[in-house]
Design a protein around this motif. Structure first.
Motif, PDB file in Angstrom:
ATOM      1  N   ALA A   2     -33.497   2.537  84.981  1.00 26.01           N
ATOM      2  CA  ALA A   2     -33.845   3.687  85.822  1.00 26.01           C
ATOM      3  C   ALA A   2     -32.589   4.236  86.494  1.00 26.01           C
ATOM      4  CB  ALA A   2     -34.853   3.256  86.884  1.00 26.01           C
ATOM      5  N   ASN A   3     -32.441   5.551  86.475  1.00 27.20           N
ATOM      6  CA  ASN A   3     -31.295   6.194  87.113  1.00 27.20           C
ATOM      7  C   ASN A   3     -31.746   6.842  88.410  1.00 27.20           C
ATOM      8  OD1 ASN A   3     -29.899   5.533  84.780  1.00 27.20           O
ATOM      9  ND2 ASN A   3     -30.515   7.445  83.798  1.00 27.20           N
ATOM     10  N   VAL A   4     -31.157   6.396  89.515  1.00 27.47           N
ATOM     11  CA  VAL A   4     -31.617   6.901  90.812  1.00 27.47           C
ATOM     12  C   VAL A   4     -30.437   7.306  91.688  1.00 27.47           C
ATOM     13  CG1 VAL A   4     -33.617   5.350  90.715  1.00 27.47           C
ATOM     14  CG2 VAL A   4     -31.596   4.673  92.021  1.00 27.47           C
ATOM     15  N   ALA A   5     -30.762   8.007  92.768  1.00 24.69           N
ATOM     16  CA  ALA A   5     -29.763   8.385  93.765  1.00 24.69           C
ATOM     17  C   ALA A   5     -30.386   8.186  95.141  1.00 24.69           C
ATOM     18  CB  ALA A   5     -29.343   9.841  93.568  1.00 24.69           C
ATOM     19  N   ILE A   6     -29.523   8.194  96.147  1.00 25.04           N
ATOM     20  CA  ILE A   6     -30.004   7.990  97.518  1.00 25.04           C
ATOM     21  C   ILE A   6     -29.502   9.117  98.414  1.00 25.04           C
ATOM     22  CG2 ILE A   6     -29.913   6.483  99.557  1.00 25.04           C
ATOM     23  CD1 ILE A   6     -29.619   4.092  97.726  1.00 25.04           C
ATOM     24  N   LEU A   7     -30.406   9.604  99.246  1.00 23.22           N
ATOM     25  CA  LEU A   7     -30.062  10.598 100.258  1.00 23.22           C
ATOM     26  C   LEU A   7     -30.153   9.904 101.617  1.00 23.22           C
ATOM     27  CD1 LEU A   7     -29.597  13.614 101.036  1.00 23.22           C
ATOM     28  CD2 LEU A   7     -32.096  13.820 101.136  1.00 23.22           C
ATOM     29  N   THR A   8     -29.066   9.946 102.390  1.00 16.52           N
ATOM     30  CA  THR A   8     -29.043   9.239 103.666  1.00 16.52           C
ATOM     31  C   THR A   8     -29.017  10.224 104.838  1.00 16.52           C
ATOM     32  OG1 THR A   8     -26.632   9.173 103.851  1.00 16.52           O
ATOM     33  CG2 THR A   8     -27.672   7.386 102.616  1.00 16.52           C
ATOM     34  N   GLN A  22     -27.738  -2.202 103.252  1.00 15.62           N
ATOM     35  CA  GLN A  22     -29.093  -2.671 102.938  1.00 15.62           C
ATOM     36  C   GLN A  22     -29.684  -1.903 101.754  1.00 15.62           C
ATOM     37  OE1 GLN A  22     -30.659  -5.207 104.005  1.00 15.62           O
ATOM     38  NE2 GLN A  22     -29.716  -5.789 105.928  1.00 15.62           N
ATOM     39  N   CYS A  23     -29.351  -0.629 101.661  1.00 12.82           N
ATOM     40  CA  CYS A  23     -29.833   0.174 100.518  1.00 12.82           C
ATOM     41  C   CYS A  23     -29.235  -0.385  99.218  1.00 12.82           C
ATOM     42  CB  CYS A  23     -29.426   1.636 100.672  1.00 12.82           C
ATOM     43  SG  CYS A  23     -30.024   2.453 102.158  1.00 12.82           S
ATOM     44  N   MET A  24     -27.924  -0.678  99.252  1.00  9.99           N
ATOM     45  CA  MET A  24     -27.250  -1.200  98.051  1.00  9.99           C
ATOM     46  C   MET A  24     -27.840  -2.546  97.638  1.00  9.99           C
ATOM     47  SD  MET A  24     -25.080   1.088  97.289  1.00  9.99           S
ATOM     48  CE  MET A  24     -26.092   2.310  98.076  1.00  9.99           C
ATOM     49  N   LYS A  25     -28.100  -3.366  98.640  1.00 10.82           N
ATOM     50  CA  LYS A  25     -28.648  -4.701  98.345  1.00 10.82           C
ATOM     51  C   LYS A  25     -30.032  -4.596  97.697  1.00 10.82           C
ATOM     52  CE  LYS A  25     -29.223  -9.227 100.534  1.00 10.82           C
ATOM     53  NZ  LYS A  25     -30.387  -9.571  99.765  1.00 10.82           N
ATOM     54  N   ALA A  26     -30.840  -3.663  98.214  1.00 10.81           N
ATOM     55  CA  ALA A  26     -32.185  -3.489  97.655  1.00 10.81           C
ATOM     56  C   ALA A  26     -32.105  -3.033  96.195  1.00 10.81           C
ATOM     57  CB  ALA A  26     -32.974  -2.485  98.495  1.00 10.81           C
ATOM     58  N   ILE A  27     -31.150  -2.154  95.896  1.00 10.27           N
ATOM     59  CA  ILE A  27     -30.976  -1.703  94.511  1.00 10.27           C
ATOM     60  C   ILE A  27     -30.512  -2.866  93.650  1.00 10.27           C
ATOM     61  CG2 ILE A  27     -29.389  -0.434  93.022  1.00 10.27           C
ATOM     62  CD1 ILE A  27     -29.831   1.963  94.429  1.00 10.27           C
ATOM     63  N   ARG A  28     -29.499  -3.556  94.130  1.00 13.89           N
ATOM     64  CA  ARG A  28     -28.921  -4.660  93.343  1.00 13.89           C
ATOM     65  C   ARG A  28     -29.979  -5.710  93.008  1.00 13.89           C
ATOM     66  NH1 ARG A  28     -25.095  -7.112  96.920  1.00 13.89           N
ATOM     67  NH2 ARG A  28     -26.704  -8.634  97.398  1.00 13.89           N
ATOM     68  N   ARG A  33     -38.251  -0.650  97.841  1.00 13.77           N
ATOM     69  CA  ARG A  33     -38.707   0.571  97.146  1.00 13.77           C
ATOM     70  C   ARG A  33     -38.185   0.653  95.717  1.00 13.77           C
ATOM     71  NH1 ARG A  33     -40.283   0.178 101.447  1.00 13.77           N
ATOM     72  NH2 ARG A  33     -41.530  -1.231 100.238  1.00 13.77           N
ATOM     73  N   PHE A  34     -37.341  -0.292  95.312  1.00 17.00           N
ATOM     74  CA  PHE A  34     -36.816  -0.251  93.941  1.00 17.00           C
ATOM     75  C   PHE A  34     -37.559  -1.190  92.994  1.00 17.00           C
ATOM     76  CE2 PHE A  34     -33.405   1.018  96.835  1.00 17.00           C
ATOM     77  CZ  PHE A  34     -33.151   2.286  96.338  1.00 17.00           C
ATOM     78  N   ASP A  35     -38.550  -1.900  93.516  1.00 19.77           N
ATOM     79  CA  ASP A  35     -39.304  -2.776  92.612  1.00 19.77           C
ATOM     80  C   ASP A  35     -40.228  -1.970  91.706  1.00 19.77           C
ATOM     81  OD1 ASP A  35     -41.417  -2.094  94.236  1.00 19.77           O
ATOM     82  OD2 ASP A  35     -41.962  -4.161  94.755  1.00 19.77           O
ATOM     83  N   ARG A  36     -40.373  -0.686  91.995  1.00 19.18           N
ATOM     84  CA  ARG A  36     -41.193   0.185  91.143  1.00 19.18           C
ATOM     85  C   ARG A  36     -40.575   0.355  89.749  1.00 19.18           C
ATOM     86  NH1 ARG A  36     -42.108   5.652  93.212  1.00 19.18           N
ATOM     87  NH2 ARG A  36     -42.617   4.574  95.112  1.00 19.18           N
ATOM     88  N   TYR A  37     -39.286  -0.028  89.616  1.00 16.43           N
ATOM     89  CA  TYR A  37     -38.608   0.125  88.321  1.00 16.43           C
ATOM     90  C   TYR A  37     -38.524  -1.197  87.562  1.00 16.43           C
ATOM     91  CZ  TYR A  37     -37.121   4.184  91.047  1.00 16.43           C
ATOM     92  OH  TYR A  37     -37.106   5.300  91.857  1.00 16.43           O
ATOM     93  N   SER A  38     -39.318  -2.157  87.960  1.00 17.01           N
ATOM     94  CA  SER A  38     -39.192  -3.494  87.366  1.00 17.01           C
ATOM     95  C   SER A  38     -39.466  -3.493  85.857  1.00 17.01           C
ATOM     96  CB  SER A  38     -40.121  -4.488  88.069  1.00 17.01           C
ATOM     97  OG  SER A  38     -41.434  -3.993  88.034  1.00 17.01           O
ATOM     98  N   ASP A  39     -40.177  -2.489  85.352  1.00 11.59           N
ATOM     99  CA  ASP A  39     -40.442  -2.411  83.908  1.00 11.59           C
ATOM    100  C   ASP A  39     -39.305  -1.738  83.141  1.00 11.59           C
ATOM    101  OD1 ASP A  39     -42.826  -3.562  84.376  1.00 11.59           O
ATOM    102  OD2 ASP A  39     -43.999  -1.710  84.283  1.00 11.59           O
ATOM    103  N   GLU A  40     -38.296  -1.266  83.875  1.00 10.36           N
ATOM    104  CA  GLU A  40     -37.261  -0.450  83.227  1.00 10.36           C
ATOM    105  C   GLU A  40     -35.916  -1.168  83.069  1.00 10.36           C
ATOM    106  OE1 GLU A  40     -37.112   3.741  84.272  1.00 10.36           O
ATOM    107  OE2 GLU A  40     -38.833   3.439  85.571  1.00 10.36           O
TER     108      GLU A  40
END
Ligand code: SF4
Length: 153
Positions: A2-8, A22-28, A33-40
């Motif tokens: 999944a390709n995503v971006a963040i607006l802060t 914390q945002c970076m850690k969640a992505i890593r 909110r990034f577990d929605r891409y677990s199938d990707e």
């Protein structure tokens, strides 16, 4: 992938120097909110940018150019940082306008969760109190320099 971006929120990143850790850690870790891409097979961050600052009462569209830079990278989703979802008084308006302007992109509320042991409500309250304290702490400004100069004359 999944390709995503963040607006802060620029209050956090520009005024207070938040590195979006914390945002970076969640992505890593593919959590919150990034577990929605677990199938990707993972998430890739294509860009991160702060909001354009106060939109006044009449130009929320000010944000469009900032987000256009993210959309141009080909992301499928732009996440509004958790700080932005908690603190921004324009969030609802932004979500509506951005959805209309960039219908090809999903706008998702939030990035990371509350720290372990805290609820989302507790995190929000702590964030509001802490950010208010940081943004209003006394600090030297040009007013002080001008005052010192005037007192010398
Ligand atoms: S408009 Fe919202 S996101 Fe931008 S600086 Fe203000 S509170 Fe933060």
């Amino acid at each position: 992938m999944a390709n995503v971006a963040i607006l802060t929120c620029s209050n956090l990143t520009q005024d207070l120097g938040c590195p979006s850790y914390q945002c970076m850690k969640a992505i890593r870790d593919g959590i919150a909110r990034f577990d929605r891409y677990s199938d990707e097979e993972g998430v890739e961050l294509f860009g991160i940018i702060n909001c354009a600052g106060c939109p006044t009462a009449v130009v929320p569209e000010k944000l469009f150019e900032r987000v256009r830079s993210l959309v141009a990278t080909g992301v499928e989703a732009v996440h509004l940082s958790t700080c932005m979802t908690v603190l921004c008084p324009f969030k609802k308006k932004y979500l509506k306008l951005l959805g209309e302007k960039f219908p090809e992109v999903a706008f998702v509320e939030g990035t990371h969760d509350a720290p372990e042991g805290a609820t989302a409500e507790e995190m929000a309250e702590t964030m509001k109190t802490g950010i208010k304290g940081l943004l209003t702490q006394p600090r030297m400004s040009m007013a002080d320099v001008i005052g010192m100069t005037m007192n010398k004359e």
